[in-house]
Enzyme design. Structure first.
Site, PDB file in Angstrom:
ATOM      1  N   ARG A  12      -5.001  -2.320  -7.092  1.00 17.81           N
ATOM      2  CA  ARG A  12      -5.514  -2.678  -5.953  1.00 17.81           C
ATOM      3  C   ARG A  12      -7.266  -2.054  -5.882  1.00 17.81           C
ATOM      4  O   ARG A  12      -8.120  -2.622  -5.388  1.00 17.81           O
ATOM      5  CB  ARG A  12      -4.849  -2.491  -4.412  1.00 17.81           C
ATOM      6  CG  ARG A  12      -5.679  -2.689  -3.192  1.00 17.81           C
ATOM      7  CD  ARG A  12      -5.682  -4.217  -3.062  1.00 17.81           C
ATOM      8  NE  ARG A  12      -6.014  -4.246  -1.595  1.00 17.81           N
ATOM      9  CZ  ARG A  12      -7.362  -4.215  -1.221  1.00 17.81           C
ATOM     10  NH1 ARG A  12      -8.283  -3.897  -2.301  1.00 17.81           N
ATOM     11  NH2 ARG A  12      -7.779  -4.533   0.012  1.00 17.81           N
TER      12      ARG A  12
ATOM     13  N   ARG B 124       0.621  -1.103  -0.004  1.00 16.62           N
ATOM     14  CA  ARG B 124       0.108  -0.067  -0.205  1.00 16.62           C
ATOM     15  C   ARG B 124       0.856   1.241  -0.121  1.00 16.62           C
ATOM     16  O   ARG B 124       0.132   2.360  -0.396  1.00 16.62           O
ATOM     17  CB  ARG B 124      -1.249  -0.067   1.073  1.00 16.62           C
ATOM     18  CG  ARG B 124      -2.064  -1.086   0.958  1.00 16.62           C
ATOM     19  CD  ARG B 124      -2.823  -1.362   2.059  1.00 16.62           C
ATOM     20  NE  ARG B 124      -1.979  -1.961   3.083  1.00 16.62           N
ATOM     21  CZ  ARG B 124      -2.249  -2.448   4.291  1.00 16.62           C
ATOM     22  NH1 ARG B 124      -3.579  -2.054   4.568  1.00 16.62           N
ATOM     23  NH2 ARG B 124      -1.489  -2.891   4.904  1.00 16.62           N
TER      24      ARG B 124
HETATM   25  O1  CP3 Z   1       6.674  -9.270   0.803  1.00 17.10           O
HETATM   26  C1  CP3 Z   1       6.074  -9.044  -0.133  1.00 17.10           C
HETATM   27  O2  CP3 Z   1       5.904  -7.821  -0.849  1.00 17.10           O
HETATM   28  C2  CP3 Z   1       4.849 -10.135  -0.570  1.00 17.10           C
HETATM   29  C3  CP3 Z   1       3.672 -10.197  -0.202  1.00 17.10           C
HETATM   30  C4  CP3 Z   1       3.222 -10.364   1.375  1.00 17.10           C
HETATM   31  C5  CP3 Z   1       2.186  -9.922   1.733  1.00 17.10           C
HETATM   32  N1  CP3 Z   1       1.942 -10.702   3.000  1.00 17.10           N
HETATM   33  C6  CP3 Z   1       1.115  -9.427   1.119  1.00 17.10           C
HETATM   34  C7  CP3 Z   1      -0.065  -8.704   2.080  1.00 17.10           C
HETATM   35  C8  CP3 Z   1       3.974 -11.316   2.241  1.00 17.10           C
HETATM   36  C9  CP3 Z   1       5.340 -11.912   2.251  1.00 17.10           C
HETATM   37  C10 CP3 Z   1       3.020 -11.393   3.426  1.00 17.10           C
HETATM   38  C11 CP3 Z   1       3.331 -12.229   4.597  1.00 17.10           C
HETATM   39  C12 CP3 Z   1       2.256 -12.138   5.583  1.00 17.10           C
HETATM   40  N2  CP3 Z   1       0.885 -11.890   5.727  1.00 17.10           N
HETATM   41  C13 CP3 Z   1       2.611 -12.327   7.101  1.00 17.10           C
HETATM   42  C14 CP3 Z   1       4.020 -12.681   7.490  1.00 17.10           C
HETATM   43  C15 CP3 Z   1       4.804 -11.495   7.474  1.00 17.10           C
HETATM   44  C16 CP3 Z   1       4.493 -10.557   8.531  1.00 17.10           C
HETATM   45  O3  CP3 Z   1       4.362  -9.151   8.144  1.00 17.10           O
HETATM   46  O4  CP3 Z   1       4.356 -10.911   9.719  1.00 17.10           O
HETATM   47  C17 CP3 Z   1       1.654 -12.069   7.626  1.00 17.10           C
HETATM   48  C18 CP3 Z   1       1.434 -12.306   9.234  1.00 17.10           C
HETATM   49  C19 CP3 Z   1       0.469 -12.064   6.962  1.00 17.10           C
HETATM   50  C20 CP3 Z   1      -0.982 -11.743   7.123  1.00 17.10           C
HETATM   51  C21 CP3 Z   1      -1.689 -10.508   6.808  1.00 17.10           C
HETATM   52  N3  CP3 Z   1      -1.923 -10.312   5.387  1.00 17.10           N
HETATM   53  C22 CP3 Z   1      -2.012  -9.534   7.621  1.00 17.10           C
HETATM   54  C23 CP3 Z   1      -1.892  -9.376   9.184  1.00 17.10           C
HETATM   55  C24 CP3 Z   1      -2.596  -8.438   6.876  1.00 17.10           C
HETATM   56  C25 CP3 Z   1      -3.319  -7.351   7.288  1.00 17.10           C
HETATM   57  C26 CP3 Z   1      -2.243  -6.361   7.758  1.00 17.10           C
HETATM   58  C27 CP3 Z   1      -1.777  -5.508   6.558  1.00 17.10           C
HETATM   59  O5  CP3 Z   1      -0.778  -5.181   6.191  1.00 17.10           O
HETATM   60  O6  CP3 Z   1      -2.835  -5.086   5.753  1.00 17.10           O
HETATM   61  C28 CP3 Z   1      -2.428  -8.915   5.508  1.00 17.10           C
HETATM   62  C29 CP3 Z   1      -2.659  -8.289   4.135  1.00 17.10           C
HETATM   63  C30 CP3 Z   1      -1.443  -8.031   3.220  1.00 17.10           C
HETATM   64  N4  CP3 Z   1      -0.800  -8.814   2.831  1.00 17.10           N
HETATM   65  C31 CP3 Z   1      -1.665  -7.059   2.435  1.00 17.10           C
HETATM   66  C32 CP3 Z   1      -0.487  -7.191   1.584  1.00 17.10           C
HETATM   67  C33 CP3 Z   1       0.126  -6.325   0.452  1.00 17.10           C
HETATM   68  C34 CP3 Z   1      -2.459  -5.597   2.502  1.00 17.10           C
HETATM   69  C35 CP3 Z   1      -3.535  -5.946   1.811  1.00 17.10           C
HETATM   70  C36 CP3 Z   1      -4.330  -4.705   0.952  1.00 17.10           C
HETATM   71  O7  CP3 Z   1      -3.885  -4.250  -0.089  1.00 17.10           O
HETATM   72  O8  CP3 Z   1      -5.331  -4.604   1.427  1.00 17.10           O
END
Ligand code: CP3
Length: 355
Positions: free
Chosen positions: A37, A28
């Site tokens: 998105r 984001r």
């Molecule tokens: O690293 C990268 O660029 C690749 C993409 C990636 C995402 N999530 C995209 C994402 C990776 C490697 C993850 C891993 C992930 N996802 C983890 C482990 C790493 C960490 O941050 O601890 C975890 C715990 C998640 C679970 C998750 N996904 C959460 C808790 C959330 C919400 C919080 C947030 O940042 O929005 C997501 C959503 C998410 N995953 C987004 C992205 C780009 C945002 C979604 C959106 O565009 O609305």
């Protein structure tokens, strides 16, 4: 054939500068991401091979990072097991029927990874084709580790106290072990298929692995991480496996016992101390990290000092520059560009020594 800088770092080569990429580098804080998105939900984006490929490449095209991490989420495998998943704008990921009983555990299916998550492998294949003309750039695959996946499946989303997870742990340890065992088998198959589809390095994210004390870690977390790492290293000796265990400063030595090729660490312990703790249990290990992601939002001159400290502690061997946890949405993109440039410019200054 050119070997990507990231892979050369994993082979312990002395480099003119460390490779640089960022956990959660796509997302984001980038207007290019928001433009795509705005037309699709997050899950639709993850499942659309062309769009996910494009989003994965955005940080590489914009900043020249040394690695592309496939765009996906750690919660895709639990969804493939039959759990209904939604990403909400306010509360993050939500499982509508969180696992709260052994009967629900019995109803979970062990999916065929190719049938249920084929789009992930297609994204990797397409990314490898796109990166053919950039052989210095590595392609990274990833999975959540069993403990962190179980935490989301049981809690139903992000949690403050992890009460339901811990209730399982104390009341139903055998059921929790059964779930962790299933997830371990699935993650092994999932990461193997990612490597076969072209991932040149894979990272296991155990974001909540630091929730327990060392005894708890050794019981519920470490054996499963170690099994996945061993399986992948045996099947794919040329593909480095990275382990990230968030908040694990109090038990780094136990984490290092899992013998990952690369240990990705958060900002809570400085890299020199980490090296001293890791060296006796896992000699000659590559470290990745560990700039505080919040530091990516501060004034450039302050940030520069923090990057220099990190680079100095990391050195030019056995080190990959990264943040200590994912980039946050408030990160100014100019700072991401600055940090990439500073790491690259460090090649012009005399090499620092890591050990
Ligand atoms: O690293 C990268 O660029 C690749 C993409 C990636 C995402 N999530 C995209 C994402 C990776 C490697 C993850 C891993 C992930 N996802 C983890 C482990 C790493 C960490 O941050 O601890 C975890 C715990 C998640 C679970 C998750 N996904 C959460 C808790 C959330 C919400 C919080 C947030 O940042 O929005 C997501 C959503 C998410 N995953 C987004 C992205 C780009 C945002 C979604 C959106 O565009 O609305």
């Amino acid at each position: 054939m050119t070997t990507p800088r990231l892979i050369r770092a994993c082979r312990h080569e002395v480099l003119d500068r460390p490779p640089v990429w960022f956990m959660r580098q796509a997302g984001r804080y980038m207007s290019e991401y928001q433009a795509i998105r705005s037309k699709a939900t997050f899950l639709e984006l993850c499942k659309n091979v062309d769009l996910a490929t494009e989003v994965s490449l955005q940080p590489f095209k914009a900043f020249g990072v040394d690695a592309v991490i496939m765009f996906s989420d750690i919660l895709i495998p639990p969804e493939a097991m039959g759990m209904s998943l939604e990403f909400t704008d306010g509360k993050g990921p939500v499982f509508h029927d969180p696992l709260r009983s052994v009967a629900q555990l019995d109803a979970l299916k062990m999916p065929d990874v190719h049938e249920s998550m084929g789009f992930v492998f297609e994204i990797l294949k397409q990314l490898r084709r796109e990166l053919e003309s950039s052989p210095e750039t590595a392609l990274i695959g990833f999975s959540g580790a069993p403990w962190t996946l179980a935490s989301y499946m049981i809690e139903g989303g992000t949690s403050r106290n992890f009460m339901y997870l811990k209730q399982w742990m104390y009341n139903e340890p055998e059921a929790l072990h059964r779930l962790l065992g299933m997830l371990t088998t699935l993650v092994e198959q999932y990461m193997s298929a990612q490597i076969e589809a072209g991932a040149q390095m894979v990272q296991l994210f155990d974001t909540w692995g630091g929730l327990l004390d060392e005894a708890g870690y050794r019981t519920f977390i470490q054996p499963y991480e170690a099994r996945i790492i061993k399986t992948l290293q045996t099947k794919y000796p040329d593909t480095p496996v990275t382990l990230y265990v968030g908040g694990s400063s109090h038990m780094l030595s136990a984490v290092a016992e899992t013998q990952p090729d690369v240990l990705s660490v958060d900002w809570r312990t400085d890299l020199k101390t980490v090296r001293n703790i890791v060296q006796p249990v896992a000699p000659n290990r590559v470290l990745q990290g560990n700039l505080d992601p919040t530091a990516m939002t501060v004034e450039p001159d302050v940030l520069k000092g923090l990057v220099e400290t990190t680079l100095h502690a990391g050195g030019n061997q056995n080190y990959i520059f990264n943040v200590g946890h994912g980039l946050i949405p408030q990160t100014p993109r100019e700072n991401v560009q600055r940090v990439v440039d500073w790491v690259k410019e460090s090649a012009k200054t005399p090499a620092t020594c890591s050990l």
